[in-house]
Each structure stands twice: as C-alpha cells, then as structure tokens.
Design a protein around this motif. Structure first.
Motif, PDB file in Angstrom:
ATOM      1  N   SER A   1      61.358 -14.219  76.729  1.00  0.00           N
ATOM      2  CA  SER A   1      61.089 -15.350  77.345  1.00  0.00           C
ATOM      3  C   SER A   1      60.740 -15.059  78.878  1.00  0.00           C
ATOM      4  CB  SER A   1      62.144 -16.265  77.352  1.00  0.00           C
ATOM      5  OG  SER A   1      63.534 -15.754  78.025  1.00  0.00           O
ATOM      6  N   GLY A   2      60.964 -15.649  79.825  1.00  0.00           N
ATOM      7  CA  GLY A   2      60.504 -15.454  81.108  1.00  0.00           C
ATOM      8  C   GLY A   2      59.360 -16.135  81.731  1.00  0.00           C
ATOM      9  N   TYR A   3      59.090 -17.227  80.988  1.00  0.00           N
ATOM     10  CA  TYR A   3      57.919 -18.206  81.417  1.00  0.00           C
ATOM     11  C   TYR A   3      58.464 -19.671  81.472  1.00  0.00           C
ATOM     12  CZ  TYR A   3      54.570 -14.191  81.143  1.00  0.00           C
ATOM     13  OH  TYR A   3      53.947 -13.008  81.093  1.00  0.00           O
ATOM     14  N   GLY A   4      59.697 -19.847  81.331  1.00  0.00           N
ATOM     15  CA  GLY A   4      60.353 -21.235  81.297  1.00  0.00           C
ATOM     16  C   GLY A   4      60.851 -21.161  82.905  1.00  0.00           C
ATOM     17  N   LEU A   5      61.708 -20.208  83.202  1.00  0.00           N
ATOM     18  CA  LEU A   5      62.569 -20.036  84.442  1.00  0.00           C
ATOM     19  C   LEU A   5      63.203 -21.363  84.788  1.00  0.00           C
ATOM     20  CD1 LEU A   5      60.072 -17.763  86.441  1.00  0.00           C
ATOM     21  CD2 LEU A   5      61.719 -17.154  84.891  1.00  0.00           C
ATOM     22  N   SER A   6      63.685 -22.164  83.700  1.00  0.00           N
ATOM     23  CA  SER A   6      64.823 -23.313  84.044  1.00  0.00           C
ATOM     24  C   SER A   6      65.718 -23.314  82.678  1.00  0.00           C
ATOM     25  CB  SER A   6      63.969 -24.396  84.205  1.00  0.00           C
ATOM     26  OG  SER A   6      63.359 -24.977  82.920  1.00  0.00           O
ATOM     27  N   ILE A   7      66.759 -23.925  82.421  1.00  0.00           N
ATOM     28  CA  ILE A   7      67.353 -23.864  81.625  1.00  0.00           C
ATOM     29  C   ILE A   7      66.697 -24.382  80.209  1.00  0.00           C
ATOM     30  CG2 ILE A   7      69.445 -24.867  80.337  1.00  0.00           C
ATOM     31  CD1 ILE A   7      69.911 -22.728  82.642  1.00  0.00           C
ATOM     32  N   ASP A   8      65.988 -25.488  80.500  1.00  0.00           N
ATOM     33  CA  ASP A   8      65.101 -26.118  79.347  1.00  0.00           C
ATOM     34  C   ASP A   8      63.992 -25.237  79.033  1.00  0.00           C
ATOM     35  OD1 ASP A   8      67.100 -28.099  78.972  1.00  0.00           O
ATOM     36  OD2 ASP A   8      65.725 -29.656  80.335  1.00  0.00           O
ATOM     37  N   GLY A   9      63.482 -24.799  79.814  1.00  0.00           N
ATOM     38  CA  GLY A   9      62.078 -23.971  79.622  1.00  0.00           C
ATOM     39  C   GLY A   9      62.529 -22.908  78.727  1.00  0.00           C
ATOM     40  N   GLU A  10      63.590 -21.894  79.364  1.00  0.00           N
ATOM     41  CA  GLU A  10      63.724 -20.923  78.883  1.00  0.00           C
ATOM     42  C   GLU A  10      64.315 -20.856  77.231  1.00  0.00           C
ATOM     43  OE1 GLU A  10      63.898 -17.301  79.938  1.00  0.00           O
ATOM     44  OE2 GLU A  10      62.451 -18.345  81.094  1.00  0.00           O
ATOM     45  N   LEU A  11      64.831 -22.012  77.184  1.00  0.00           N
ATOM     46  CA  LEU A  11      65.522 -22.258  75.672  1.00  0.00           C
ATOM     47  C   LEU A  11      64.504 -22.800  74.903  1.00  0.00           C
ATOM     48  CD1 LEU A  11      68.761 -24.545  76.599  1.00  0.00           C
ATOM     49  CD2 LEU A  11      68.481 -22.286  75.540  1.00  0.00           C
ATOM     50  N   LYS A  12      63.330 -23.497  75.530  1.00  0.00           N
ATOM     51  CA  LYS A  12      62.257 -23.894  74.499  1.00  0.00           C
ATOM     52  C   LYS A  12      61.627 -22.541  74.068  1.00  0.00           C
ATOM     53  CE  LYS A  12      58.620 -25.399  76.719  1.00  0.00           C
ATOM     54  NZ  LYS A  12      57.554 -26.005  77.768  1.00  0.00           N
ATOM     55  N   GLN A  13      61.274 -21.621  75.166  1.00  0.00           N
ATOM     56  CA  GLN A  13      60.714 -20.592  74.516  1.00  0.00           C
ATOM     57  C   GLN A  13      61.428 -19.761  73.425  1.00  0.00           C
ATOM     58  OE1 GLN A  13      59.592 -18.526  78.403  1.00  0.00           O
ATOM     59  NE2 GLN A  13      58.131 -17.928  77.149  1.00  0.00           N
ATOM     60  N   LEU A  14      62.660 -19.626  73.749  1.00  0.00           N
ATOM     61  CA  LEU A  14      63.388 -18.824  72.587  1.00  0.00           C
ATOM     62  C   LEU A  14      63.510 -19.516  71.499  1.00  0.00           C
ATOM     63  CD1 LEU A  14      66.280 -17.565  75.086  1.00  0.00           C
ATOM     64  CD2 LEU A  14      64.467 -16.389  74.030  1.00  0.00           C
ATOM     65  N   LYS A  15      63.474 -20.991  71.441  1.00  0.00           N
ATOM     66  CA  LYS A  15      63.530 -21.507  70.220  1.00  0.00           C
ATOM     67  C   LYS A  15      62.212 -21.391  69.593  1.00  0.00           C
ATOM     68  CE  LYS A  15      66.926 -25.230  71.621  1.00  0.00           C
ATOM     69  NZ  LYS A  15      67.414 -26.671  71.966  1.00  0.00           N
ATOM     70  N   ALA A  16      61.178 -21.420  70.383  1.00  0.00           N
ATOM     71  CA  ALA A  16      59.589 -21.010  69.526  1.00  0.00           C
ATOM     72  C   ALA A  16      59.609 -19.792  69.086  1.00  0.00           C
ATOM     73  CB  ALA A  16      58.873 -21.205  70.862  1.00  0.00           C
ATOM     74  N   ILE A  17      60.320 -18.917  69.648  1.00  0.00           N
ATOM     75  CA  ILE A  17      60.291 -17.619  68.901  1.00  0.00           C
ATOM     76  C   ILE A  17      61.212 -17.595  67.587  1.00  0.00           C
ATOM     77  CG2 ILE A  17      61.093 -14.927  69.117  1.00  0.00           C
ATOM     78  CD1 ILE A  17      60.772 -15.519  72.234  1.00  0.00           C
ATOM     79  N   LYS A  18      62.392 -18.383  67.798  1.00  0.00           N
ATOM     80  CA  LYS A  18      63.020 -18.331  66.557  1.00  0.00           C
ATOM     81  C   LYS A  18      62.406 -18.967  65.264  1.00  0.00           C
ATOM     82  CE  LYS A  18      67.580 -19.607  64.863  1.00  0.00           C
ATOM     83  NZ  LYS A  18      69.075 -19.972  65.475  1.00  0.00           N
ATOM     84  N   ALA A  19      61.493 -20.152  65.844  1.00  0.00           N
ATOM     85  CA  ALA A  19      60.700 -20.747  64.709  1.00  0.00           C
ATOM     86  C   ALA A  19      59.625 -20.016  64.146  1.00  0.00           C
ATOM     87  CB  ALA A  19      60.177 -22.116  65.592  1.00  0.00           C
ATOM     88  N   ALA A  20      58.900 -19.202  64.940  1.00  0.00           N
ATOM     89  CA  ALA A  20      57.856 -18.221  64.417  1.00  0.00           C
ATOM     90  C   ALA A  20      58.548 -17.277  63.611  1.00  0.00           C
ATOM     91  CB  ALA A  20      57.175 -17.590  65.669  1.00  0.00           C
ATOM     92  N   ALA A  21      59.756 -16.920  63.944  1.00  0.00           N
ATOM     93  CA  ALA A  21      60.242 -15.809  63.244  1.00  0.00           C
ATOM     94  C   ALA A  21      60.322 -16.171  61.675  1.00  0.00           C
ATOM     95  CB  ALA A  21      61.364 -15.326  63.429  1.00  0.00           C
ATOM     96  N   ASP A  22      60.838 -17.541  61.319  1.00  0.00           N
ATOM     97  CA  ASP A  22      60.613 -17.833  59.958  1.00  0.00           C
ATOM     98  C   ASP A  22      59.371 -17.901  59.454  1.00  0.00           C
ATOM     99  OD1 ASP A  22      63.424 -18.420  60.343  1.00  0.00           O
ATOM    100  OD2 ASP A  22      63.312 -20.482  61.201  1.00  0.00           O
ATOM    101  N   LYS A  23      58.298 -17.882  60.058  1.00  0.00           N
ATOM    102  CA  LYS A  23      57.001 -18.038  59.434  1.00  0.00           C
ATOM    103  C   LYS A  23      56.164 -16.660  59.195  1.00  0.00           C
ATOM    104  CE  LYS A  23      56.826 -22.817  61.180  1.00  0.00           C
ATOM    105  NZ  LYS A  23      55.994 -23.694  61.881  1.00  0.00           N
ATOM    106  N   THR A  24      57.031 -15.747  59.707  1.00  0.00           N
ATOM    107  CA  THR A  24      56.177 -14.502  59.618  1.00  0.00           C
ATOM    108  C   THR A  24      56.721 -13.418  58.716  1.00  0.00           C
ATOM    109  OG1 THR A  24      55.094 -12.776  60.858  1.00  0.00           O
ATOM    110  CG2 THR A  24      56.996 -13.775  61.776  1.00  0.00           C
ATOM    111  N   ARG A  25      56.105 -12.284  58.040  1.00  0.00           N
ATOM    112  CA  ARG A  25      56.579 -10.949  57.684  1.00  0.00           C
ATOM    113  C   ARG A  25      57.298 -10.129  58.611  1.00  0.00           C
ATOM    114  NH1 ARG A  25      53.832  -7.786  54.593  1.00  0.00           N
ATOM    115  NH2 ARG A  25      51.822  -8.694  55.316  1.00  0.00           N
ATOM    116  N   ALA A  26      56.738 -10.213  59.675  1.00  0.00           N
ATOM    117  CA  ALA A  26      57.115  -9.366  60.955  1.00  0.00           C
ATOM    118  C   ALA A  26      58.517  -9.725  61.345  1.00  0.00           C
ATOM    119  CB  ALA A  26      56.120  -9.373  62.124  1.00  0.00           C
ATOM    120  N   SER A  27      59.313  -8.812  61.904  1.00  0.00           N
ATOM    121  CA  SER A  27      60.565  -8.971  62.397  1.00  0.00           C
ATOM    122  C   SER A  27      60.365  -9.097  63.738  1.00  0.00           C
ATOM    123  CB  SER A  27      61.633  -7.561  62.234  1.00  0.00           C
ATOM    124  OG  SER A  27      61.632  -7.224  60.847  1.00  0.00           O
ATOM    125  N   LEU A  28      60.953 -10.264  64.260  1.00  0.00           N
ATOM    126  CA  LEU A  28      60.771 -10.828  65.850  1.00  0.00           C
ATOM    127  C   LEU A  28      62.254 -10.563  66.356  1.00  0.00           C
ATOM    128  CD1 LEU A  28      58.467 -13.903  65.444  1.00  0.00           C
ATOM    129  CD2 LEU A  28      57.993 -11.401  65.510  1.00  0.00           C
TER     130      LEU A  28
END
Length: 406
Positions: A148-175
C-alpha cells in the motif's frame, strides 16, 4: 489428481544451492529430458521424464512439444502496483535534469500518486491492480508482493489493502500484501513524523490485523520520508503487534539498512547508496538484501552493489520495484538480466535472486525451487538452453506458466 508434465529439454530445479553468498553456474543442477510429477498443486517428483512415465503407467500426461526449459515461477518480492494514475510528468522532469527529491518537493513524486489513488474507488483500484498482476503472471512471476502506501490515511490505506485482497481472489498468482502507510508524512496530517507513526500503530495496524489484510509492514527511511530513530521505534512496535517487517533502505543515503538489521527485518530493499560498512553488516545478518534494478533504470542512477553483497556472503534477491514513479516498467526478468550484466552476476545468482532467495525475503519456504513438497509454480521458456533466457535480456518470455492451483 496426479499429472506428469514434460518432457522438457532442460529442467533447472535450483535445488542444492545455498541461501547466502556467491554462486557459480557450475553449481546448477540440470535435468535433461525431464518431467515433473504434480499432485494436488504440489510437486511430487522431478526426474527423467521417461523414468517418471514408466513408474506411473496410467498417469495423465500433459505433453510438452518442442524444446522448452523449465524454471520455478519467479517471486517479485517488492512492488507498488496498487495505484491509480500516471507519473509521466515526473519522468519527463527527471530526464530534463530534475532530481527525485526536487520533484517531490515541487509537488510531484509519491504525493502525486497519493492524490490519484485516493480519487479512485476500491473496485477501480482492484481492476487496475489485477491487470498488472496478470501481465506479471504471463511473464512467469507467480508470487507478487504488493505494498500500500498511496493512501496515507486510515481509509486510504484500508482501501488499497482491500483492493489487493479482492484482486487475489481473481488470479492464479499469489499476492502478498504489505502495509506501507509509513511511505512519507502525508501533507494533510496535522502532526510530526513521530506522531504520524503512532497514529498508524494505534489506529490502522489493529484493523489490518483484525481483518487479515496484511501480515507485513514497511517503512521508507530517507530525507524525504522518515528518520532512523522514528523508524526503529515504529518497526519494533509493529513487530510487537505481530507483523513481519521490512525496510526501504539506503536508496539515496545510508542508515536504513542499519535499522533493518537492528529491527531483524526480513529484508532491506534498495541499497543503491550502501557502502562497504552496510554490505558487511548485511552479509553478517539474516536480513535479505533486496536489489531493485528497475528503480536504478527509472531514475538513471547506479545499481545496488549486488556483486559486492554476494561476495561478502549476503543473501541477495532481485525485485522489480514496479511503481508509477521511479520504476514504471515492471519487467522483472529484463531488469534482472540487465543488472546481471552490469554487476557481473552469473545465471545461477540471477535466477536464485528472483526465485528462492526472493521467497526468503517474504519468509516463504514453500516455493522458489522445484522439489518434492513445494508448490507447483513453474514456467517454461521456448528454448533448449537455459542460458538463452538471460542472454535475450527479457525479450524471451515463457509460453507456459503453471501455478499451484492445478
């Protein structure tokens, strides 16, 4: 379900190689006309193809035609690919002579990406991320660390990390997600650098842990980011909270790798400014030295001293640093091959740096080599000699990529 994949002209399992120090290509085990027996996403055996077929007469076979070289899937242990927008303007300013720090002070740099990423919603961020992940996967990168690191606020960082988690469910790669809320001091935070780090510790990390959004924490130690004393405080508290830690260290000035070693960080990443002192200390430690040739290429600066680090006995990994500012290319193999030529790294050292040694930087011991019980993360290149892969400096891409969800 069992499956036999092969035959391959060559298999480089990368087994039997030490985790630390210099390597010679003569140490590479090469299995000619080899095959891999896979069961439920794990490797059951790596051996001569005909030998495996004779021992398993009724097994399903995925036949490989033409000459192919098989390697473990690559591990990119340092990326920033969850972002929105572009920093093409930064690049134009750099090539016109402005420095990274000058651009940051003038309103560009990381803060520009923060504004653009904050403006994107979670679904948009996740889709942008997924496109980059799928490109990486198609190029043989089966495990990808994402900060993460492009949110730099509580909500912004959580948004990024949730986006990573959502993408992880849609790919064969390990994130593998890492919280980099300590990237720089946000311009809209009313307080000191130390107060901001305490804000993260008390108001962000507990939520990340509760929602299982990341198990790793990173911090950027530099003139434009955080100093060594604040960073050591932050990392020690994050470790007490149960997080693994890593450090952006010695990119422009030294001090960061010393903090990484004191904090027993999994890795110290960048190291372009490291001197003989830092090299010696890293070699004596269990902290992986992660080199980032993509940043050197993007910023037009020297490479991290990979050759000296290896000769001193360090564990050296190579990662892309794929990000919108200093390393926008994101081609791990090309960057590793080019740095290998500049730093005089042999094929064994380059391949180790983007497989099992990179996995060590992420504290992962189930991938990075082709051996019984390891994940069946593999990739095959259309050539008969493994030396072609680095010789073509990233232009030769894998035409088969397997991941453990077989």
């Amino acid at each position: 379900m069992k499956k036999l994949i092969g035959p391959f002209a060559q298999i480089l399992p990368l087994t039997g190689l030490p985790l630390k120090g210099a390597l010679k290509d003569e140490q590479l085990q090469i299995i000619p006309q080899g095959g891999v027996l896979v069961e439920d996403g794990l490797i059951a055996a790596v051996d001569d193809f005909e030998k495996l077929r004779s021992a398993n007469p009724s097994i399903q076979i995925e036949e490989i035609t033409g000459s192919k070289v098989l390697l473990p899937g690559f591990v990119d242990c340092h990326t920033h690919i969850c972002f929105a927008g572009s920093r093409a303007n930064d690049y134009a300013l750099r090539t016109a002579g402005k420095t990274y720090l000058e651009i940051a002070k003038a309103g560009g740099g990381i803060w520009d990406s923060v504004n653009q990423t904050r403006a994107a919603d979670e679904a948009t961020l996740s889709n942008l991320l997924l496109n980059r992940v799928q490109r990486h996967l198609s190029e043989g990168v089966t495990t990808i660390e994402i900060k993460s690191g492009y949110g730099l606020s509580i909500d912004g960082e959580l948004k990024q990390l949730k986006a990573i988690k959502a993408a992880a469910d849609k790919t064969r790669a390990s994130l593998i997600a890492t919280c980099l809320a300590a990237h720089i001091l946000p311009r809209d935070f009313d307080g000191s650098h130390h107060e901001y780090l305490k804000h993260i510790l008390y108001n962000l990390l507990p939520t990340i842990k509760q929602q299982q959004l990341a198990r790793r924490v990173d911090i950027f130690i530099e003139e434009s980011a955080f100093n060594t004393s604040d960073a050591l405080y932050y990392l020690s508290r994050a470790k007490q909270a149960g997080f693994e830690v890593t450090v952006h260290a010695d990119q422009f000035t030294t001090g960061g790798s010393d903090v990484a070693i004191k904090a027993r960080a999994a890795s110290a990443d960048h190291l372009e400014a490291s001197t003989d002192y830092e090299i010696s200390m890293l070699a004596k430690s269990d902290t992986v030295a992660v080199t980032l040739p993509g940043a050197s290429l993007g910023l037009g600066m020297r490479y991290a001293p990979a050759r000296k680090l290896l000769d001193a006995g360090a564990c050296v990994a190579i990662a892309s640093d794929w990000n919108p500012g200093s390393a926008p290319m994101g081609d791990l193999l090309m960057q590793a091959a080019v740095m290998g030529a500049a730093e005089k790294l042999g094929a064994a050292e380059v391949f180790a740096g983007i497989t099992f040694r990179a996995a060590s930087a992420l504290k992962l011991n189930d991938r990075g080599i082709l051996a019984k019980g390891r994940l069946a993360d593999m990739q095959a290149y259309p050539c008969a000699d493994y030396r072609e892969i680095l010789y073509q400096q990233g232009k030769l891409k894998p035409d088969n990529v397997w991941t453990a969800d077989l």
